[in-house]
Motif scaffolding. Structure first.
Motif, PDB file in Angstrom:
ATOM      1  N   THR A 102      17.977  47.113  56.576  1.00 52.33           N
ATOM      2  CA  THR A 102      16.799  46.323  56.227  1.00 52.33           C
ATOM      3  C   THR A 102      16.023  45.982  57.487  1.00 52.33           C
ATOM      4  OG1 THR A 102      16.016  44.274  55.166  1.00 52.33           O
ATOM      5  CG2 THR A 102      18.093  44.156  56.380  1.00 52.33           C
TER       6      THR A 102
ATOM      7  N   ASP B 120      18.060  40.019  54.588  1.00 53.90           N
ATOM      8  CA  ASP B 120      17.652  40.064  53.188  1.00 53.90           C
ATOM      9  C   ASP B 120      17.740  41.516  52.742  1.00 53.90           C
ATOM     10  OD1 ASP B 120      16.363  40.130  50.712  1.00 53.90           O
ATOM     11  OD2 ASP B 120      14.996  38.510  51.261  1.00 53.90           O
TER      12      ASP B 120
ATOM     13  N   GLY C 160      19.130  51.571  49.037  1.00 50.25           N
ATOM     14  CA  GLY C 160      18.994  51.547  47.585  1.00 50.25           C
ATOM     15  C   GLY C 160      20.249  51.060  46.897  1.00 50.25           C
TER      16      GLY C 160
ATOM     17  N   SER D 151      22.611  48.377  45.121  1.00 50.01           N
ATOM     18  CA  SER D 151      22.400  47.181  44.308  1.00 50.01           C
ATOM     19  C   SER D 151      23.382  46.067  44.638  1.00 50.01           C
ATOM     20  CB  SER D 151      22.504  47.531  42.818  1.00 50.01           C
ATOM     21  OG  SER D 151      23.798  48.048  42.517  1.00 50.01           O
TER      22      SER D 151
ATOM     23  N   THR E 176      17.697  42.481  49.471  1.00 45.21           N
ATOM     24  CA  THR E 176      17.268  42.585  48.074  1.00 45.21           C
ATOM     25  C   THR E 176      16.675  43.962  47.810  1.00 45.21           C
ATOM     26  OG1 THR E 176      16.754  40.211  48.170  1.00 45.21           O
ATOM     27  CG2 THR E 176      15.931  41.456  46.270  1.00 45.21           C
ATOM     28  N   ASP E 177      15.784  44.383  48.699  1.00 46.78           N
ATOM     29  CA  ASP E 177      15.226  45.745  48.651  1.00 46.78           C
ATOM     30  C   ASP E 177      15.631  46.415  49.951  1.00 46.78           C
ATOM     31  OD1 ASP E 177      13.734  45.384  46.164  1.00 46.78           O
ATOM     32  OD2 ASP E 177      12.452  44.056  47.341  1.00 46.78           O
ATOM     33  N   ASN E 178      16.772  47.082  49.935  1.00 44.39           N
ATOM     34  CA  ASN E 178      17.329  47.624  51.177  1.00 44.39           C
ATOM     35  C   ASN E 178      17.071  49.123  51.304  1.00 44.39           C
ATOM     36  OD1 ASN E 178      19.948  49.088  50.107  1.00 44.39           O
ATOM     37  ND2 ASN E 178      19.900  47.093  49.081  1.00 44.39           N
ATOM     38  N   LYS E 179      17.267  49.622  52.503  1.00 50.08           N
ATOM     39  CA  LYS E 179      16.974  51.019  52.810  1.00 50.08           C
ATOM     40  C   LYS E 179      17.963  51.988  52.180  1.00 50.08           C
ATOM     41  CE  LYS E 179      14.785  49.886  57.239  1.00 50.08           C
ATOM     42  NZ  LYS E 179      14.807  50.098  58.713  1.00 50.08           N
TER      43      LYS E 179
ATOM     44  N   ARG F  66      17.673  36.633  45.072  1.00 45.86           N
ATOM     45  CA  ARG F  66      17.654  37.418  46.299  1.00 45.86           C
ATOM     46  C   ARG F  66      19.086  37.782  46.684  1.00 45.86           C
ATOM     47  NH1 ARG F  66      15.000  33.746  50.490  1.00 45.86           N
ATOM     48  NH2 ARG F  66      16.039  32.159  49.215  1.00 45.86           N
ATOM     49  N   LYS F  67      19.197  38.756  47.561  1.00 46.33           N
ATOM     50  CA  LYS F  67      20.515  39.187  48.054  1.00 46.33           C
ATOM     51  C   LYS F  67      20.520  39.004  49.557  1.00 46.33           C
ATOM     52  CE  LYS F  67      20.719  42.478  44.249  1.00 46.33           C
ATOM     53  NZ  LYS F  67      20.661  43.907  43.852  1.00 46.33           N
TER      54      LYS F  67
ATOM     55  N   SER G 264      16.107  36.340  38.399  1.00 43.75           N
ATOM     56  CA  SER G 264      16.516  37.235  39.474  1.00 43.75           C
ATOM     57  C   SER G 264      16.810  36.430  40.730  1.00 43.75           C
ATOM     58  CB  SER G 264      15.409  38.257  39.757  1.00 43.75           C
ATOM     59  OG  SER G 264      14.226  37.598  40.165  1.00 43.75           O
TER      60      SER G 264
END
Length: 359
Positions: A95, A109, A116, A118, A111-114, A4-5, A2
């Motif tokens: 984010t 970052d 959702g 992808s 990767t887990d953004n507000k 990161r974004k 995996s």
């Protein structure tokens, strides 16, 4: 595996673009923010001015020679901070993991953004569109799986560009990247790289870790990793540092007042450029002196008002230096720092600490 974004957002000619937005009569014209004083330095240049070779950190007199029709505009730091804060409000819709590098540049970052979402590239497109719609400004964005590549990507298609470097494309992209575009490769390091025959990422990748560490010290490991698309540094949430400084280490220790004062004036010029670039204002100037025996002395002076000009930094710095007795203690390092801002720094304002300038 995996990844990161990471998105790197870099505003296009930020100070100049804000001035052109606020003053429509300046749009399409070559303008320089700052630099109009006899010894002034250009803080930012519009893209129209850049076509003539005008660049930030360039003496205003040189900029005028390159572009006789250049229009000099006063610096308005409060306005730039205000716009930077608005940009960061847009970022926080996506984010909270935001690492500002300056008023006009930041990593996100996502990767887990507000949202959702992808696909990081979709978020980058939306952020760019919102900056354009809400603030009337353009930004360039780079998207990749680490900070190094996201930064390189945002530089690849300026102005108003968008570039994505996918993990499967990274090694080929890096192989063709000119060495001067690598993070951490400044003027001095670039010259050394070229002397070693390192012109591209492929050349850098061909060098062993021990060899790079021998020539570049601790930075050698960073260059070794970058050449292989590796950058483990996290995006660090907003941190506010309330000082900015520059320092110079002499090749030979010296007690010559003329040499020390001349170099202090140069350190002051470097500091003034970075103060303009970072949009930082403070009321305290500190002189740092390291002697040949590695002992350190420091002297500070504080003003009622913010220290605004190069001339003021130089005048205060010389006064501090002349108050020290170094006749029997040769100096190996001089440094100047500005601190003590008169107000709390606002969101989006990022101040680096000491920046070293080796010969």
């Amino acid at each position: 595996m995996s990844h990161r974004k990471i998105i790197h957002i870099d505003m296009d000619a930020f100070f100049a673009s804000v001035e052109q937005h606020d003053h429509p009569e300046l749009r399409g014209l070559p303008i320089a923010v700052g630099g109009s004083e006899p010894r002034g330095v250009v803080c930012a240049a519009s893209y129209e001015a850049r076509r003539y070779g005008v660049r930030s950190a360039m003496p205003g007199a040189k900029a005028r020679r390159l572009c006789p029709q250049l229009i000099f505009v006063e610096v308005h730091f409060e306005r730039y901070r205000e716009v930077s804060a608005a940009i960061h409000r847009i970022f926080r819709n996506y984010t909270d993991r935001i690492e500002p590098l300056s008023l006009d540049e930041a990593f996100l970052d996502v990767t887990d953004n507000k949202r959702g979402e992808s696909l990081a590239v979709k978020l980058a497109i939306e952020i760019k569109e919102r900056i354009a719609t809400e603030l009337g400004l353009t930004a360039s964005a780079g998207v990749s799986y680490n900070k190094f590549l996201a930064k390189v990507a945002s530089d690849a298609r300026k102005p108003n560009g968008l570039c994505t470097i996918h993990p499967t494309q990274a090694l080929d992209f890096i192989a063709n990247l000119p060495i001067g575009e690598f993070w951490g490769v400044g003027r001095v390091t670039k010259r050394k790289m070229l002397e070693l025959g390192i012109h591209t990422g492929a050349d850098l990748r061909a060098r062993s870790l021990p060899e790079l560490e021998r020539y570049f010290g601790r930075a050698g490991k960073m260059f070794y990793d970058f050449a292989r698309g590796i950058d483990e540094r996290p995006v660090e949430a907003e941190r506010i540092r309330k000082s900015l400084g520059c320092e110079h280490t002499f090749l030979d220790n010296t007690s010559d007042p003329s040499v020390l004062e001349a170099r202090l004036l140069q350190v002051a010029e470097d500091l003034a450029r970075r103060l303009e670039r970072k949009g930082f204002l403070g009321r305290t100037l500190t002189l740092k002196v390291k002697y040949g025996d590695f002992s350190i002395a420091s002297r500070s002076t504080s003003q009622l008002q913010e220290i605004l000009t190069l001339e003021e930094i130089q005048r205060l710095g010389l006064k501090l230096l002349r108050g020290l007795d170094y006749t029997e203690h040769p100096v190996r390092l001089l440094g100047l720092t500005i601190s003590n801002p008169s107000e709390e720094l606002r969101p989006g304002m990022w101040v680096q600490q000491w920046i070293q300038f080796p010969d």
